[in-house]
Enzyme design. Sequence first.
Site, mmCIF file in Angstrom:
data_model
loop_
_atom_site.group_PDB
_atom_site.id
_atom_site.type_symbol
_atom_site.label_atom_id
_atom_site.label_comp_id
_atom_site.label_asym_id
_atom_site.label_seq_id
_atom_site.Cartn_x
_atom_site.Cartn_y
_atom_site.Cartn_z
ATOM 1 N N ILE A 157 0.834 -1.206 0.000
ATOM 2 C CA ILE A 157 0.000 0.000 0.000
ATOM 3 C C ILE A 157 0.866 1.253 0.000
ATOM 4 O O ILE A 157 0.592 2.216 -0.722
ATOM 5 C CB ILE A 157 -0.957 -0.018 1.197
ATOM 6 N N ASP A 259 -8.813 7.885 8.283
ATOM 7 C CA ASP A 259 -9.755 6.861 7.838
ATOM 8 C C ASP A 259 -9.871 5.744 8.864
ATOM 9 O O ASP A 259 -10.525 4.735 8.602
ATOM 10 C CB ASP A 259 -9.316 6.293 6.485
ATOM 11 N N HIS A 296 -13.240 4.259 7.845
ATOM 12 C CA HIS A 296 -12.465 3.093 7.404
ATOM 13 C C HIS A 296 -12.917 2.601 6.029
ATOM 14 O O HIS A 296 -13.177 1.407 5.836
ATOM 15 C CB HIS A 296 -12.564 1.962 8.431
#
Length: 331
Positions: A157, A259, A296
């Site tokens: 990521i 998030d 999220h």
Amino acid sequence: MRCVVFNLREEEAPYVEKWKQSHPGVVVDTYEEPLTAKNKELLKGYEGLVVMQFLAMEDEVYDYMGACKLKVLSTRTAGFDMYNATLLKKHGIRLTNVPSYSPNAIGEYALAAALQLTRHAREIETFVRKRDFRWQKPILSKELRCSRVGILGTGRIGQAAARLFKGVGAQVVGFDPYPNDAAKEWLTYVSMDELLSTSDVISLHMPATKDSHHLINAKTIAQMKDGVYLVNTARGAVIDSQALLDSLDKGKIAGAALDAYEFEGPYIPKDNGNNPITDTVYARLVAHERIIYTPHIAFYTETAIENMVFNSLDACTTVLRGEPCAAEIKL
């Protein structure tokens, strides 16, 4: 071969059916509710369990798994810190995750969040809603191509985010205790101290571990540049939320896009419109004028949902067939 899926969401159901059609020899039953002590009896008769839990399961659920001779728990997420590894190991239950369901989705979200912060999107919207259309200093922006972006955590990521930030012309640096050569195409490795003290935007992409717990705290925030922007699309536990709030109130951090929150479990993914948020720190984060909060959902794309379903079911059945599984977590 019998598997059961809990906490199945509406958008996941078509992908479960698609997977079943290509695996006619596997029985897959589904339930929309999460697995808890109240419904643990539904596990009886299954070898594999596929879940996506937002709250920790009670110890008696693990004991019942053991009594049912469950062989594998496959989580449809990358994170697995909400599962009790000690009890899984005690009962001989193996654990798999989905280490990479869409790094690009989260990388895109990190870039979008950074752009919203640096281009003052929230402040501009507030002015516009008041019909204040002036060009004024509070919304004067710095371009990302003139900024240094620090990537903390350079796995799949982190690399995806670095590639996207580099694509808009930013100078991208990174830190990871386990650096890898592939990431060097998109970023330059520096020490953590240098990253913290020189970055205009810091984007977090590390897993939740003992070492990363509250990695962003009063001490590390003090090392940062004045007016830094912080983006967290990783895990809530990597930030000391009270320290973050203090730094925002003092102006040390200019803005944050979050998030994830450390204790978000009781609140997501739920409609809390008629329910008060009793966690006062969480309530402050959600309402803070210099925080962009999302529940999220950085991963939440069609591609990611399909990969989460397919990869978790593939991992579950791979273990049940007695074959090596690359997604297995060592307990």
